[in-house]
Design an enzyme around this catalytic site. Structure first.
Site, PDB file in Angstrom:
ATOM      1  N   GLY A   1      10.977  -0.690   3.514  1.00  0.00           N
ATOM      2  CA  GLY A   1      12.080  -0.026   4.209  1.00  0.00           C
ATOM      3  C   GLY A   1      11.676   1.332   4.767  1.00  0.00           C
TER       4      GLY A   1
ATOM      5  CD  GLU B   1       9.155  -5.264   2.922  1.00  0.00           C
ATOM      6  OE1 GLU B   1       7.978  -5.482   3.288  1.00  0.00           O
ATOM      7  OE2 GLU B   1       9.930  -4.511   3.543  1.00  0.00           O
TER       8      GLU B   1
ATOM      9  CD  GLU C   1      12.001  -3.199   7.008  1.00  0.00           C
ATOM     10  OE1 GLU C   1      12.434  -2.749   5.919  1.00  0.00           O
ATOM     11  OE2 GLU C   1      12.098  -4.393   7.314  1.00  0.00           O
TER      12      GLU C   1
ATOM     13  CB  ALA D   1      14.753  -1.003  -0.322  1.00  0.00           C
TER      14      ALA D   1
HETATM   15  N1  CO8 Z   1      11.601   1.756  -5.448  1.00  0.00           N
HETATM   16  C1  CO8 Z   1      11.831   2.398  -6.611  1.00  0.00           C
HETATM   17  N2  CO8 Z   1      10.927   3.197  -7.207  1.00  0.00           N
HETATM   18  C2  CO8 Z   1       9.739   3.366  -6.594  1.00  0.00           C
HETATM   19  C3  CO8 Z   1       9.434   2.736  -5.369  1.00  0.00           C
HETATM   20  C4  CO8 Z   1      10.438   1.918  -4.791  1.00  0.00           C
HETATM   21  N3  CO8 Z   1      10.255   1.287  -3.608  1.00  0.00           N
HETATM   22  N4  CO8 Z   1       8.174   3.082  -5.010  1.00  0.00           N
HETATM   23  C5  CO8 Z   1       7.726   3.904  -5.954  1.00  0.00           C
HETATM   24  N5  CO8 Z   1       8.655   4.075  -6.919  1.00  0.00           N
HETATM   25  C6  CO8 Z   1       8.541   4.902  -8.129  1.00  0.00           C
HETATM   26  C7  CO8 Z   1       7.627   4.277  -9.157  1.00  0.00           C
HETATM   27  O1  CO8 Z   1       8.328   3.330  -9.925  1.00  0.00           O
HETATM   28  C8  CO8 Z   1       7.222   5.485  -9.950  1.00  0.00           C
HETATM   29  O2  CO8 Z   1       8.264   5.823 -10.839  1.00  0.00           O
HETATM   30  P1  CO8 Z   1       7.923   6.252 -12.379  1.00  0.00           P
HETATM   31  O3  CO8 Z   1       7.131   7.531 -12.240  1.00  0.00           O
HETATM   32  O4  CO8 Z   1       9.261   6.451 -12.996  1.00  0.00           O
HETATM   33  O5  CO8 Z   1       7.114   5.139 -12.942  1.00  0.00           O
HETATM   34  C9  CO8 Z   1       7.140   6.582  -8.914  1.00  0.00           C
HETATM   35  O6  CO8 Z   1       7.898   6.114  -7.805  1.00  0.00           O
HETATM   36  C10 CO8 Z   1       5.724   6.852  -8.439  1.00  0.00           C
HETATM   37  O7  CO8 Z   1       5.165   5.625  -8.027  1.00  0.00           O
HETATM   38  P2  CO8 Z   1       3.784   5.054  -8.617  1.00  0.00           P
HETATM   39  O8  CO8 Z   1       3.539   5.569  -9.989  1.00  0.00           O
HETATM   40  O9  CO8 Z   1       3.799   3.571  -8.434  1.00  0.00           O
HETATM   41  O10 CO8 Z   1       2.767   5.751  -7.619  1.00  0.00           O
HETATM   42  P3  CO8 Z   1       1.339   5.192  -7.157  1.00  0.00           P
HETATM   43  O11 CO8 Z   1       0.720   6.298  -6.367  1.00  0.00           O
HETATM   44  O12 CO8 Z   1       0.604   4.612  -8.281  1.00  0.00           O
HETATM   45  O13 CO8 Z   1       1.676   3.968  -6.155  1.00  0.00           O
HETATM   46  C11 CO8 Z   1       2.834   2.904  -4.337  1.00  0.00           C
HETATM   47  C12 CO8 Z   1       2.355   4.222  -4.948  1.00  0.00           C
HETATM   48  C13 CO8 Z   1       1.635   2.032  -3.931  1.00  0.00           C
HETATM   49  C14 CO8 Z   1       3.644   3.250  -3.100  1.00  0.00           C
HETATM   50  C15 CO8 Z   1       3.697   2.116  -5.362  1.00  0.00           C
HETATM   51  O14 CO8 Z   1       4.673   2.997  -5.896  1.00  0.00           O
HETATM   52  C16 CO8 Z   1       4.423   0.935  -4.783  1.00  0.00           C
HETATM   53  O15 CO8 Z   1       3.806  -0.109  -4.596  1.00  0.00           O
HETATM   54  N6  CO8 Z   1       5.727   1.078  -4.524  1.00  0.00           N
HETATM   55  C17 CO8 Z   1       6.562  -0.002  -4.022  1.00  0.00           C
HETATM   56  C18 CO8 Z   1       6.300  -0.261  -2.546  1.00  0.00           C
HETATM   57  C19 CO8 Z   1       7.122  -1.440  -2.090  1.00  0.00           C
HETATM   58  O16 CO8 Z   1       6.992  -2.554  -2.570  1.00  0.00           O
HETATM   59  N7  CO8 Z   1       8.008  -1.185  -1.116  1.00  0.00           N
HETATM   60  C20 CO8 Z   1       8.888  -2.204  -0.568  1.00  0.00           C
HETATM   61  C21 CO8 Z   1      10.175  -2.223  -1.314  1.00  0.00           C
HETATM   62  S1  CO8 Z   1      11.235  -3.545  -0.792  1.00  0.00           S
HETATM   63  C22 CO8 Z   1      11.875  -2.998   0.665  1.00  0.00           C
HETATM   64  O17 CO8 Z   1      11.631  -1.910   1.110  1.00  0.00           O
HETATM   65  C23 CO8 Z   1      12.779  -3.955   1.377  1.00  0.00           C
HETATM   66  C24 CO8 Z   1      13.563  -3.228   2.474  1.00  0.00           C
HETATM   67  C25 CO8 Z   1      14.722  -4.045   2.879  1.00  0.00           C
HETATM   68  C26 CO8 Z   1      15.823  -3.238   3.491  1.00  0.00           C
HETATM   69  C27 CO8 Z   1      16.369  -2.170   2.667  1.00  0.00           C
HETATM   70  C28 CO8 Z   1      17.823  -2.249   2.355  1.00  0.00           C
HETATM   71  C29 CO8 Z   1      18.287  -0.983   1.662  1.00  0.00           C
END
Ligand code: CO8
Length: 261
Positions: A112, A135, A115, A69
């Site tokens: 998500g 998460e 999921e 998400a």
């Molecule tokens: N949300 C928003 N932005 C994101 C997300 C995300 N989930 N994941 C990545 N991005 C963005 C980063 O902020 C970054 O943006 P910017 O270039 O502006 O800084 C860009 O994408 C590239 O990401 P990274 O620089 O972090 O890339 P890396 O290769 O270093 O890392 C990762 C990749 C490991 C995937 C890392 O981005 C990460 O940990 N992302 C978050 C993963 C996460 O925690 N996901 C779970 C989110 S919570 C959720 O999904 C709950 C679902 C519930 C139901 C949904 C209801 C709608």
């Protein structure tokens, strides 16, 4: 909303009665924003209502299926805001898609994103795919089926480990654990998913829909209830032209021509 008005996804029809949806927010690893979910529901419902479409494939790009998400949209939300947004109602609408669905996953399928892949009927993974429910690392827990569908797919031990540690697993590990259908070289994952979709699309559409419904029933009922449900769907197919066509084609050694009715 028309398909041309989508800003977070794209839809296309690669042929062979297949409908394809591409998540298209590469700069944020296809994070599932509110707008993305609105468009996804529209796309799934549009394909589901189209008699020409017999299987749906959803994919992202090489780097990410979806990294979860959109965290930026949720970071300041209160419980009341989350309740008012009622985002999970949209996930429910996608779950109700009657047409068989396939997720083609390359790169990150996290939170998500994992999921959403699990909401599909099958998963074709690139060998680069990574699955996880991270998460816990941002102070919450899965909310769109992660604790339930992951546990049903891979069992308690691995699901508990992934949900409590936030670790990810590789495509190979996901295959061993029963989360995905197949793992293929990176260059092939989308073609492989589209080929699988085309194969399903050659079958009688009513039969694939009712069969899908019956398999999913196994997750929400007793064995006895599920067997009864299966039997009713089996009988129901004898009300279709395609049952007559399929059996007549077999008896007369010819290829069936499905009407989808
Ligand atoms: N949300 C928003 N932005 C994101 C997300 C995300 N989930 N994941 C990545 N991005 C963005 C980063 O902020 C970054 O943006 P910017 O270039 O502006 O800084 C860009 O994408 C590239 O990401 P990274 O620089 O972090 O890339 P890396 O290769 O270093 O890392 C990762 C990749 C490991 C995937 C890392 O981005 C990460 O940990 N992302 C978050 C993963 C996460 O925690 N996901 C779970 C989110 S919570 C959720 O999904 C709950 C679902 C519930 C139901 C949904 C209801 C709608």
């Amino acid at each position: 909303m028309t398909a041309q008005e989508y800003s977070c996804i794209e839809t296309y029809e690669p042929g062979g009665h297949v409908g394809a949806i591409r998540l298209n927010r590469p700069k944020v690893l296809n994070a599932l924003s509110l707008q993305t979910m609105i468009e996804l529901v529209d796309a799934f419902e549009r394909f589901d209502a189209d008699p020409n479409i017999r299987c749906i494939v959803i994919h992202g790009d090489a780097r990410a299926f979806a990294a979860g998400a959109d965290i930026t949209e949720m970071s300041d939300a209160s419980a009341v805001t989350m309740l008012e947004r009622d985002q999970f109602a949209r996930w429910e609408r996608i779950r109700q898609t009657k047409t068989p669905t396939i997720a083609a996953v390359s790169g990150f399928a996290l939170g998500g994103g994992c999921e959403l892949a699990m909401l599909c009927d099958m998963i074709v993974a690139s060998e680069t795919a990574q699955f996880g429910q991270p998460e816990i690392n941002i102070g919450v827990m899965p909310g769109a089926g992660g604790t339930q569908r992951l546990t049903r797919a891979v069992g308690k031990a691995l699901a508990m480990e992934l949900v409590l540690t936030g670790r990810t697993i590789s495509a190979r590990r996901a295959l061993e654990a029963g989360l995905v259908n197949r793992v293929v070289p990176a260059a092939m994952y989308l073609d492989e998913a589209l080929a699988l979709a085309s194969e399903i699309a050659t079958k009688a559409p009513m039969a694939t829909r009712l069969a899908k419904e019956a398999v999913l029933k196994a997750f929400s009922t007793t064995l006895e209830g599920g067997l009864e449900f299966e039997r009713k769907n089996f009988y129901l197919l004898f009300a279709t032209d395609d049952q007559k066509e399929g059996m007549d084609a077999f008896v007369n050694k010819r290829t069936p021509e499905w009407k989808g009715r």
